[in-house]
Scaffold this motif. Sequence first.
Motif, PDB file in Angstrom:
ATOM      1  N   GLY A 136       2.407   5.480 -17.582  1.00  0.00           N
ATOM      2  CA  GLY A 136       1.887   4.874 -16.360  1.00  0.00           C
ATOM      3  C   GLY A 136       0.376   4.951 -16.278  1.00  0.00           C
ATOM      4  O   GLY A 136      -0.297   5.473 -17.168  1.00  0.00           O
TER       5      GLY A 136
ATOM      6  N   VAL B  91      -3.801   7.827 -11.398  1.00  0.00           N
ATOM      7  CA  VAL B  91      -3.898   7.671  -9.939  1.00  0.00           C
ATOM      8  C   VAL B  91      -4.886   8.714  -9.431  1.00  0.00           C
ATOM      9  O   VAL B  91      -5.097   9.754 -10.059  1.00  0.00           O
ATOM     10  CB  VAL B  91      -2.528   7.855  -9.246  1.00  0.00           C
TER      11      VAL B  91
ATOM     12  N   THR C 159       1.283   4.204  -0.946  1.00  0.00           N
ATOM     13  CA  THR C 159       1.479   3.027  -1.800  1.00  0.00           C
ATOM     14  C   THR C 159       2.098   1.882  -1.007  1.00  0.00           C
ATOM     15  O   THR C 159       1.695   0.721  -1.138  1.00  0.00           O
ATOM     16  CB  THR C 159       2.387   3.391  -2.993  1.00  0.00           C
TER      17      THR C 159
ATOM     18  N   ALA D 150       0.412  -1.846   0.115  1.00  0.00           N
ATOM     19  CA  ALA D 150       1.044  -3.119  -0.248  1.00  0.00           C
ATOM     20  C   ALA D 150       1.371  -3.975   0.963  1.00  0.00           C
ATOM     21  O   ALA D 150       1.680  -5.158   0.817  1.00  0.00           O
ATOM     22  CB  ALA D 150       2.318  -2.847  -1.047  1.00  0.00           C
TER      23      ALA D 150
ATOM     24  N   ASN E 205       6.374  -6.169  -7.606  1.00  0.00           N
ATOM     25  CA  ASN E 205       6.304  -4.996  -8.488  1.00  0.00           C
ATOM     26  C   ASN E 205       6.370  -3.680  -7.721  1.00  0.00           C
ATOM     27  O   ASN E 205       5.996  -2.630  -8.251  1.00  0.00           O
ATOM     28  CB  ASN E 205       5.002  -5.044  -9.300  1.00  0.00           C
ATOM     29  N   LEU E 206       6.829  -3.758  -6.496  1.00  0.00           N
ATOM     30  CA  LEU E 206       6.759  -2.600  -5.616  1.00  0.00           C
ATOM     31  C   LEU E 206       7.630  -1.445  -6.091  1.00  0.00           C
ATOM     32  O   LEU E 206       7.247  -0.279  -5.967  1.00  0.00           O
ATOM     33  CB  LEU E 206       7.154  -3.012  -4.201  1.00  0.00           C
TER      34      LEU E 206
ATOM     35  N   GLU F 246       5.820   0.503  -8.705  1.00  0.00           N
ATOM     36  CA  GLU F 246       4.665   1.200  -8.143  1.00  0.00           C
ATOM     37  C   GLU F 246       5.094   2.436  -7.353  1.00  0.00           C
ATOM     38  O   GLU F 246       4.447   3.483  -7.428  1.00  0.00           O
ATOM     39  CB  GLU F 246       3.885   0.240  -7.240  1.00  0.00           C
ATOM     40  N   VAL F 247       6.199   2.310  -6.614  1.00  0.00           N
ATOM     41  CA  VAL F 247       6.681   3.438  -5.827  1.00  0.00           C
ATOM     42  C   VAL F 247       7.203   4.548  -6.735  1.00  0.00           C
ATOM     43  O   VAL F 247       6.934   5.737  -6.518  1.00  0.00           O
ATOM     44  CB  VAL F 247       7.770   2.968  -4.837  1.00  0.00           C
TER      45      VAL F 247
ATOM     46  N   GLU G 192       6.279   5.133  -9.721  1.00  0.00           N
ATOM     47  CA  GLU G 192       5.112   5.711 -10.389  1.00  0.00           C
ATOM     48  C   GLU G 192       4.362   6.649  -9.441  1.00  0.00           C
ATOM     49  O   GLU G 192       3.866   7.705  -9.857  1.00  0.00           O
ATOM     50  CB  GLU G 192       4.191   4.586 -10.866  1.00  0.00           C
ATOM     51  N   ALA G 193       4.299   6.275  -8.155  1.00  0.00           N
ATOM     52  CA  ALA G 193       3.612   7.127  -7.181  1.00  0.00           C
ATOM     53  C   ALA G 193       4.316   8.464  -7.048  1.00  0.00           C
ATOM     54  O   ALA G 193       3.667   9.519  -6.995  1.00  0.00           O
ATOM     55  CB  ALA G 193       3.548   6.417  -5.826  1.00  0.00           C
TER      56      ALA G 193
END
Length: 528
Positions: A113, A116, A178, A182, A208-209, A212-213, A215-216
């Motif tokens: 990933g 951040v 995140t 968005a 792509n949410l 992303e979530v 990954e967060a």
Amino acid sequence: MRAAPRLLGFAFASADALVELTGDGRVAFAMGAGVVTGDDVAAWKGRTFIDLTAETEQAALTQALAALKPGARSGPLEVRIVASAGWVRRAVLHAFILPELAPAVSCSLSWRGAAVPLEIPETPPVSDAADLLARTKASLAARQVGDTLLSLAFVDVPGLAQAPGEQGRRATARVEATLQAASVDGASAARLTPVRYALLAEGDAAANLAAEVSEAAAAEGVDIQSSAYAARINLSEPVSALRAMRFALESCIRDGGLERPDVAFEQAFKRTVSEAETFRARVKARDFDLYYQPIVALDTRAVHHFEALARFGGSGPAALIGMAEQLGLIEALDLAVAEKALTKMRQSGAGLLKIAINVSGDSLADDGYVDALLRMTSAATELRRRLIVEVTETAALLDIEAADRRLTALRGAGIKVCIDDFGAGSAGFDYLRRLSVDTVKIDGGLVTGVDKDARGRAVIRTLVELSDSLGLSAIAEHIETEAEAEAVSALGVAYGQGYLFGRAEAEPRVAAAAPSSARRMGTVEAWG
């Protein structure tokens, strides 16, 4: 080609960075790609490698390296490397001790990933469904022709709530930041259930949410498999459609385990809008009937007045009324019921027929209902003395003082006011204390079986004494047996309503039906 460059090529084919540690865990050598672009891993030289990792993983990594033996290769270790510039990035680490180089440890890092920020971005806290709807309303009001359509995205985060302690708190905070980032205005994300969020987004911004979530959360060492679904919002009539959106959204909250909440939302939204339009059209066309159930004086059994009950297709509209209140359509029905009842009272042969009509708390939220009712009766003010308005608890009175002013205007014009379903909840007592009324209708749940229930009789006796002290008359509803009628009469209740005295009929019958012990079969007699 010499062996060293070839081996280096093989190493970088399966890793992004190579690190050698001394026996005491310091970086003796490092090369390759850093946490962020421009980050020089060679600068790690001389630092303790454990200090480069996130605190939550340091103990496990220390233990794994200490257990490593010469000639042995560790399994993949999930670590997060913290860069000096304030960024953090996940990586998979493999470690190996070459016997001739022991105790030095050779490590490879493969990044997972994107990097951040170590500090979680500050964003407004996520809210609830009500705030999400309010923000949706504001966003739609600002829309112009040609603007990108909005979508409502649902994001499921199974396992996030179970993440422990500080790690779980940080993972949740990063996920919510995140989601807010968005959302359409940076503040339109809401938590619907422990495992589901929703947010208002521009067009396909939620595509792509899920990644992303996930990954967060992973950036804080929490592994979740997030999923996201988006439903387009196309509101041709913003006010009604927004209420329909609330109605549909609440069904998605209730059914939190739905696999595809976007599909459920779209279906519920379309169905609700369609049903609302059908309901609106039927009310406008007066395509419903009024049935009349008698209320009798318990001492003589003479009919005192009738309650007018709306019937759509022959059945009581309990579900429709709930929808109408949520969609802001109830005042139109309340006025249509009043109009039909007044027409009945004006008919030749109606005599001194008295009728009670229901009014929802929503209809008392402004002056419209009262003003319209007074206009309807302005040409025949004698009708007002034969009209009773029953205030139902289906929708709470948000401004009781204002509602009282409106009810006082009705009473000043000669129209009686009754509190319906009294004793069913705390709101009824608040209404009694703060509203100007003439009558209370004791909730049927207290009346059923009262002849066999000493505690129930004590409650009704107290309600009657309270009503008497305020100069109010009392009606007991849902009376179905002679024993129940005798019991409530002995407690001081003046009037009764129920199957014992007559069911609701298309025409009001002044002669009450003969006593009957027929039981109610689950029919909703009133839409309150």
